[in-house]
Design a protein around this motif. Sequence first.
Motif, mmCIF file in Angstrom:
data_model
loop_
_atom_site.group_PDB
_atom_site.id
_atom_site.type_symbol
_atom_site.label_atom_id
_atom_site.label_comp_id
_atom_site.label_asym_id
_atom_site.label_seq_id
_atom_site.Cartn_x
_atom_site.Cartn_y
_atom_site.Cartn_z
ATOM 1 N N LEU A 102 0.813 -1.216 0.000
ATOM 2 C CA LEU A 102 0.000 0.000 0.000
ATOM 3 C C LEU A 102 0.847 1.267 0.000
ATOM 4 C CD1 LEU A 102 -2.714 -1.036 2.623
ATOM 5 C CD2 LEU A 102 -3.008 -0.860 0.146
ATOM 6 N N ALA A 103 2.007 1.205 0.634
ATOM 7 C CA ALA A 103 2.779 2.424 0.901
ATOM 8 C C ALA A 103 3.709 2.827 -0.226
ATOM 9 C CB ALA A 103 3.590 2.244 2.186
ATOM 10 N N ILE A 104 4.249 1.851 -0.943
ATOM 11 C CA ILE A 104 5.260 2.150 -1.954
ATOM 12 C C ILE A 104 4.605 2.250 -3.323
ATOM 13 C CG2 ILE A 104 7.418 1.425 -2.998
ATOM 14 C CD1 ILE A 104 7.667 2.075 -0.033
ATOM 15 N N SER A 105 4.773 3.397 -3.955
ATOM 16 C CA SER A 105 4.229 3.607 -5.289
ATOM 17 C C SER A 105 5.274 4.307 -6.143
ATOM 18 C CB SER A 105 2.955 4.466 -5.241
ATOM 19 O OG SER A 105 1.922 3.794 -4.547
ATOM 20 N N PRO A 106 5.347 3.960 -7.422
ATOM 21 C CA PRO A 106 6.328 4.618 -8.304
ATOM 22 C C PRO A 106 5.942 6.065 -8.572
ATOM 23 C CG PRO A 106 4.874 3.182 -9.579
ATOM 24 C CD PRO A 106 4.548 2.933 -8.143
ATOM 25 N N GLY A 107 6.955 6.836 -8.907
ATOM 26 C CA GLY A 107 6.713 8.208 -9.350
ATOM 27 C C GLY A 107 6.401 9.195 -8.252
ATOM 28 N N GLN A 108 6.767 8.884 -7.009
ATOM 29 C CA GLN A 108 6.503 9.807 -5.907
ATOM 30 C C GLN A 108 7.483 10.985 -5.943
ATOM 31 O OE1 GLN A 108 3.964 9.535 -3.651
ATOM 32 N NE2 GLN A 108 3.288 7.751 -4.817
ATOM 33 N N ALA A 109 6.988 12.158 -5.639
ATOM 34 C CA ALA A 109 7.872 13.318 -5.497
ATOM 35 C C ALA A 109 8.703 13.169 -4.224
ATOM 36 C CB ALA A 109 7.042 14.595 -5.426
ATOM 37 N N LYS A 110 9.873 13.782 -4.205
ATOM 38 C CA LYS A 110 10.668 13.780 -2.980
ATOM 39 C C LYS A 110 9.857 14.425 -1.857
ATOM 40 C CE LYS A 110 14.926 14.990 -3.058
ATOM 41 N NZ LYS A 110 16.167 15.769 -3.253
ATOM 42 N N LEU A 111 10.080 13.957 -0.628
ATOM 43 C CA LEU A 111 9.328 14.514 0.497
ATOM 44 C C LEU A 111 9.534 16.013 0.609
ATOM 45 C CD1 LEU A 111 9.565 12.001 3.508
ATOM 46 C CD2 LEU A 111 7.665 12.402 1.938
ATOM 47 N N ASN A 138 11.223 8.609 0.423
ATOM 48 C CA ASN A 138 10.835 9.286 -0.813
ATOM 49 C C ASN A 138 10.009 8.388 -1.727
ATOM 50 O OD1 ASN A 138 12.005 11.800 -0.277
ATOM 51 N ND2 ASN A 138 13.985 11.200 -1.115
ATOM 52 N N ARG A 139 10.151 7.083 -1.572
ATOM 53 C CA ARG A 139 9.380 6.137 -2.394
ATOM 54 C C ARG A 139 7.993 5.896 -1.819
ATOM 55 N NH1 ARG A 139 11.868 0.987 -2.184
ATOM 56 N NH2 ARG A 139 10.503 0.373 -3.918
ATOM 57 N N MET A 140 7.774 6.318 -0.578
ATOM 58 C CA MET A 140 6.496 6.071 0.083
ATOM 59 C C MET A 140 5.448 7.098 -0.326
ATOM 60 S SD MET A 140 7.429 5.169 4.038
ATOM 61 C CE MET A 140 8.373 3.718 4.495
ATOM 62 N N GLU A 141 4.206 6.666 -0.322
ATOM 63 C CA GLU A 141 3.117 7.624 -0.418
ATOM 64 C C GLU A 141 3.159 8.500 0.837
ATOM 65 O OE1 GLU A 141 -0.637 5.834 -1.345
ATOM 66 O OE2 GLU A 141 0.237 4.570 -2.911
ATOM 67 N N THR A 142 2.572 9.659 0.753
ATOM 68 C CA THR A 142 2.753 10.659 1.815
ATOM 69 C C THR A 142 2.218 10.180 3.151
ATOM 70 O OG1 THR A 142 2.550 12.357 0.096
ATOM 71 C CG2 THR A 142 2.424 13.090 2.378
ATOM 72 N N TRP A 143 1.065 9.521 3.180
ATOM 73 C CA TRP A 143 0.501 9.026 4.442
ATOM 74 C C TRP A 143 1.456 8.049 5.116
ATOM 75 C CZ3 TRP A 143 -0.119 3.871 5.326
ATOM 76 C CH2 TRP A 143 -0.134 3.009 4.204
ATOM 77 N N ALA A 144 2.095 7.187 4.312
ATOM 78 C CA ALA A 144 2.984 6.175 4.866
ATOM 79 C C ALA A 144 4.255 6.805 5.437
ATOM 80 C CB ALA A 144 3.332 5.146 3.799
ATOM 81 N N ALA A 145 4.780 7.796 4.735
ATOM 82 C CA ALA A 145 5.947 8.509 5.255
ATOM 83 C C ALA A 145 5.602 9.221 6.553
ATOM 84 C CB ALA A 145 6.450 9.501 4.212
#
Length: 304
Positions: A102-111, A138-145
């Motif tokens: 759920l947490a890791i998605s491609p193409g995420q912007a840097k935090l 940085n690879r995590m979706e924002t909620w997961a980070a």
Amino acid sequence: MRIITSILALLASLLLTACNNTPDHVALNTVKTGTPALWKVSGTKPGQLGTAYMFGTIHILPDDVQWRTPALEAAIAESDRLVIEVLGLEDTQNAAKIFSRLAISPGQAKLDDRINPALHDDLDRIIEASNLPERTLNRMETWAAALSLASAQTRNLGLDSSGGVEQKLTAQFEKAGKPIEALETIELQLGYFDKLPEQQQRQMLTSVLEESEDAQLAFEKLFNAWMTGDLEHIVTLSDTGILTDPKTREYLLVARNLNWVDQLDKRLQRPGTSLVAVGAAHLAGPDAVQASLAKRGYKVEKIQ
């Protein structure tokens, strides 16, 4: 954010594999002996055959605190089953797989690019203290980070989520040979965050960063409110961060409570006694689970 983090930081903390070191315990200004809130719910209408004890919990406990009371132990002894928020957290490998899916998605912007530039220093400080690789975050979706960083702050207080109230109650019921049930799955609980719009996820991350310097004080306030059964203070603490937005509060707290009410209503239509142990925020305020059960005709008594 403080209350919601307390609900799910346990899940995130299981997955902080980079944090193999155990921080020294911090001297916490917390109550050592208390009486957390406890209710008895019983039927008043035909078909309402069961009984439930509703116990508000906190998912992380400091050492050497006495939260068990004669009233709670009597409720435990009378109950023939335990109902908690989620099962399966002890299988950390499976929990990690679910989280990663759920947490890791491609193409995420840097935090750095997902927050106000004024918070960059706070983000750098928290990441350094967390021992979490920035590349992974940085690879995590924002909620997961956000949850991972919030959980890391808890670890930095020397608190171990493996020793929370639910774990201790689960062990007690397992030893007694009594069944244990859950109101949600890991996927469902994490999914509430995963389905948040990106703007609200970024508000979560912002809340974690803005509250980072007061993490110890925030935990102390929450813990002491729980230990003393101070429901008004718990409500005050829950009305912060992203939960100040009515739509987000409805989605993350109120809707979940109503889903649990539906499940518990069905259980209470069968004979038997359950101890329902869920996060204290779910049992405080006008949207509390037991308040909704009272609206359905159940008798609700506060016994502690």
